[in-house]
Design a protein around this motif. Structure first.
Motif, PDB file in Angstrom:
ATOM      1  N   LEU A 179       0.793  -1.231   0.000  1.00 15.53           N
ATOM      2  CA  LEU A 179       0.000   0.000   0.000  1.00 15.53           C
ATOM      3  C   LEU A 179       0.826   1.281   0.000  1.00 15.53           C
ATOM      4  N   PHE A 180       2.015   1.213   0.599  1.00 16.33           N
ATOM      5  CA  PHE A 180       2.799   2.421   0.826  1.00 16.33           C
ATOM      6  C   PHE A 180       4.140   2.376   0.112  1.00 16.33           C
ATOM      7  N   ASP A 181       4.641   3.561  -0.227  1.00 12.14           N
ATOM      8  CA  ASP A 181       5.980   3.667  -0.793  1.00 12.14           C
ATOM      9  C   ASP A 181       7.029   3.416   0.293  1.00 12.14           C
ATOM     10  N   GLU A 182       6.719   3.846   1.506  1.00 17.04           N
ATOM     11  CA  GLU A 182       7.591   3.628   2.660  1.00 17.04           C
ATOM     12  C   GLU A 182       6.722   3.222   3.839  1.00 17.04           C
ATOM     13  N   LEU A 183       7.226   2.300   4.641  1.00 17.57           N
ATOM     14  CA  LEU A 183       6.500   1.853   5.829  1.00 17.57           C
ATOM     15  C   LEU A 183       7.442   1.896   7.026  1.00 17.57           C
ATOM     16  N   ILE A 184       7.006   2.579   8.061  1.00 16.61           N
ATOM     17  CA  ILE A 184       7.804   2.724   9.276  1.00 16.61           C
ATOM     18  C   ILE A 184       7.166   1.866  10.361  1.00 16.61           C
ATOM     19  N   VAL A 185       7.958   0.996  10.947  1.00 18.17           N
ATOM     20  CA  VAL A 185       7.515   0.221  12.099  1.00 18.17           C
ATOM     21  C   VAL A 185       7.947   1.013  13.328  1.00 18.17           C
ATOM     22  N   ALA A 186       6.988   1.420  14.142  1.00 21.08           N
ATOM     23  CA  ALA A 186       7.272   2.240  15.318  1.00 21.08           C
ATOM     24  C   ALA A 186       7.064   1.397  16.576  1.00 21.08           C
ATOM     25  N   ILE A 187       8.167   1.096  17.243  1.00 22.72           N
ATOM     26  CA  ILE A 187       8.122   0.294  18.463  1.00 22.72           C
ATOM     27  C   ILE A 187       7.821   1.222  19.635  1.00 22.72           C
ATOM     28  N   GLY A 188       6.678   1.009  20.253  1.00 19.46           N
ATOM     29  CA  GLY A 188       6.282   1.821  21.396  1.00 19.46           C
ATOM     30  C   GLY A 188       7.002   1.382  22.657  1.00 19.46           C
ATOM     31  N   ILE A 189       7.575   2.340  23.345  1.00 19.03           N
ATOM     32  CA  ILE A 189       8.283   2.087  24.601  1.00 19.03           C
ATOM     33  C   ILE A 189       7.403   2.619  25.724  1.00 19.03           C
ATOM     34  N   HIS A 190       6.963   1.722  26.589  1.00 20.22           N
ATOM     35  CA  HIS A 190       6.078   2.092  27.697  1.00 20.22           C
ATOM     36  C   HIS A 190       6.838   1.906  29.002  1.00 20.22           C
ATOM     37  N   PRO A 191       7.153   2.996  29.686  1.00 24.03           N
ATOM     38  CA  PRO A 191       7.972   2.900  30.894  1.00 24.03           C
ATOM     39  C   PRO A 191       7.350   2.047  31.997  1.00 24.03           C
ATOM     40  N   GLY A 192       6.029   1.917  32.024  1.00 25.61           N
ATOM     41  CA  GLY A 192       5.370   1.136  33.064  1.00 25.61           C
ATOM     42  C   GLY A 192       5.345  -0.362  32.807  1.00 25.61           C
ATOM     43  N   LYS A 193       5.762  -0.802  31.645  1.00 27.50           N
ATOM     44  CA  LYS A 193       5.719  -2.217  31.289  1.00 27.50           C
ATOM     45  C   LYS A 193       7.123  -2.812  31.305  1.00 27.50           C
ATOM     46  N   THR A 194       7.182  -4.101  31.621  1.00 28.70           N
ATOM     47  CA  THR A 194       8.450  -4.822  31.565  1.00 28.70           C
ATOM     48  C   THR A 194       8.383  -5.773  30.377  1.00 28.70           C
ATOM     49  N   PRO A 195       8.975  -5.400  29.265  1.00 29.05           N
ATOM     50  CA  PRO A 195       8.893  -6.243  28.070  1.00 29.05           C
ATOM     51  C   PRO A 195       9.814  -7.467  28.163  1.00 29.05           C
ATOM     52  N   MET A 196       9.515  -8.456  27.351  1.00 27.85           N
ATOM     53  CA  MET A 196      10.390  -9.623  27.252  1.00 27.85           C
ATOM     54  C   MET A 196      11.687  -9.238  26.557  1.00 27.85           C
ATOM     55  N   PHE A 197      11.583  -8.374  25.533  1.00 33.29           N
ATOM     56  CA  PHE A 197      12.743  -7.981  24.728  1.00 33.29           C
ATOM     57  C   PHE A 197      12.971  -6.476  24.809  1.00 33.29           C
ATOM     58  N   SER A 198      14.230  -6.080  24.800  1.00 34.87           N
ATOM     59  CA  SER A 198      14.569  -4.661  24.783  1.00 34.87           C
ATOM     60  C   SER A 198      14.194  -4.069  23.424  1.00 34.87           C
ATOM     61  N   PRO A 199      14.087  -2.755  23.338  1.00 38.27           N
ATOM     62  CA  PRO A 199      13.819  -2.137  22.033  1.00 38.27           C
ATOM     63  C   PRO A 199      14.860  -2.515  20.976  1.00 38.27           C
ATOM     64  N   VAL A 200      16.118  -2.602  21.355  1.00 43.51           N
ATOM     65  CA  VAL A 200      17.174  -2.975  20.405  1.00 43.51           C
ATOM     66  C   VAL A 200      16.948  -4.403  19.914  1.00 43.51           C
ATOM     67  N   GLU A 201      16.622  -5.317  20.828  1.00 45.30           N
ATOM     68  CA  GLU A 201      16.368  -6.702  20.419  1.00 45.30           C
ATOM     69  C   GLU A 201      15.160  -6.789  19.495  1.00 45.30           C
ATOM     70  N   ARG A 202      14.107  -6.043  19.790  1.00 43.72           N
ATOM     71  CA  ARG A 202      12.915  -6.043  18.930  1.00 43.72           C
ATOM     72  C   ARG A 202      13.239  -5.489  17.545  1.00 43.72           C
ATOM     73  N   THR A 203      14.029  -4.414  17.520  1.00 46.52           N
ATOM     74  CA  THR A 203      14.431  -3.824  16.237  1.00 46.52           C
ATOM     75  C   THR A 203      15.205  -4.846  15.406  1.00 46.52           C
ATOM     76  N   GLU A 204      16.149  -5.537  16.037  1.00 50.21           N
ATOM     77  CA  GLU A 204      16.953  -6.542  15.327  1.00 50.21           C
ATOM     78  C   GLU A 204      16.096  -7.688  14.817  1.00 50.21           C
ATOM     79  N   MET A 205      15.135  -8.148  15.634  1.00 48.87           N
ATOM     80  CA  MET A 205      14.264  -9.242  15.193  1.00 48.87           C
ATOM     81  C   MET A 205      13.372  -8.820  14.032  1.00 48.87           C
ATOM     82  N   ILE A 206      12.853  -7.597  14.087  1.00 49.29           N
ATOM     83  CA  ILE A 206      12.016  -7.107  12.990  1.00 49.29           C
ATOM     84  C   ILE A 206      12.832  -7.033  11.710  1.00 49.29           C
ATOM     85  N   ALA A 207      14.048  -6.498  11.809  1.00 53.02           N
ATOM     86  CA  ALA A 207      14.918  -6.407  10.621  1.00 53.02           C
ATOM     87  C   ALA A 207      15.200  -7.796  10.052  1.00 53.02           C
ATOM     88  N   ALA A 208      15.539  -8.742  10.915  1.00 56.56           N
ATOM     89  CA  ALA A 208      15.860 -10.095  10.447  1.00 56.56           C
ATOM     90  C   ALA A 208      14.637 -10.793   9.852  1.00 56.56           C
TER      91      ALA A 208
END
Length: 167
Positions: free
Chosen positions: A30-59
């Motif tokens: 649908l789009f010429d460019e698509l941005i995946v925006a990882i939301g960082i919520h200070p009150g939540k404890t995620p399984m993966f860090s933002p860097v790890e999520r970014t790397e997994m999405i890229a891979a």
């Protein structure tokens, strides 16, 4: 010169699921460019860090047609603010069921009030990925279940390693 159609797909992506990939693949159509925006919520404890999520999405997206038109950013705050800062005119949202529809309609109305120039595009989930949620994937993994059918292989491997180290 035409301005590129730029969409923004936001979420926690903790972890990235096959449902997310379905929306990403279709969004790239649908789009010429698509941005995946990882939301960082200070009150939540995620399984993966933002860097790890970014790397997994890229891979996990390297095999998608048009993946070179996809990029990943992190944000905290309002999604319309990150959309504006990235020059996105559209928010891309996936819908699994009626509960998602009710919530996303409410959010799109509020976002439209906050940023009238940014529109929301809804994509219904493909049948095979409709029941998948990141929360259920995490729960199944933590209880020793097989998550291979719900997430890309790179994500399944990362989750298994996290669970192994935590256990």
């Amino acid at each position: 010169m035409n301005t590129p159609r730029r969409g923004l797909y936001s979420g926690s992506f903790d972890p990235l699921t096959n449902g997310h990939l379905d929306v990403l693949a279709r969004g790239l159509q649908l789009f010429d460019e698509l941005i995946v925006a990882i939301g960082i919520h200070p009150g939540k404890t995620p399984m993966f860090s933002p860097v790890e999520r970014t790397e997994m999405i890229a891979a996990a997206t390297r095999e998608l047609a048009g993946h070179e038109r996809l990029r990943v950013v992190e944000f905290s705050g309002l999604v319309v603010d990150v959309a504006r800062s990235q020059g996105a005119g559209f928010l891309l949202r996936g819908l699994r069921d009626g509960t998602d529809l009710d919530y996303e309609f409410q959010m799109s109305g509020m976002n439209r009030q906050l940023a009238p120039a940014i529109d929301t595009i809804f994509l219904p989930a493909s049948t095979g990925v409709r029941p998948i949620t990141a929360t259920l994937v995490r729960q199944i993994a933590q209880m020793g279940g097989d998550i291979g059918g719900f997430v890309p292989p790179v994500v399944a491997k990362a989750i298994k390693e996290k669970v192994r180290r935590a256990g």
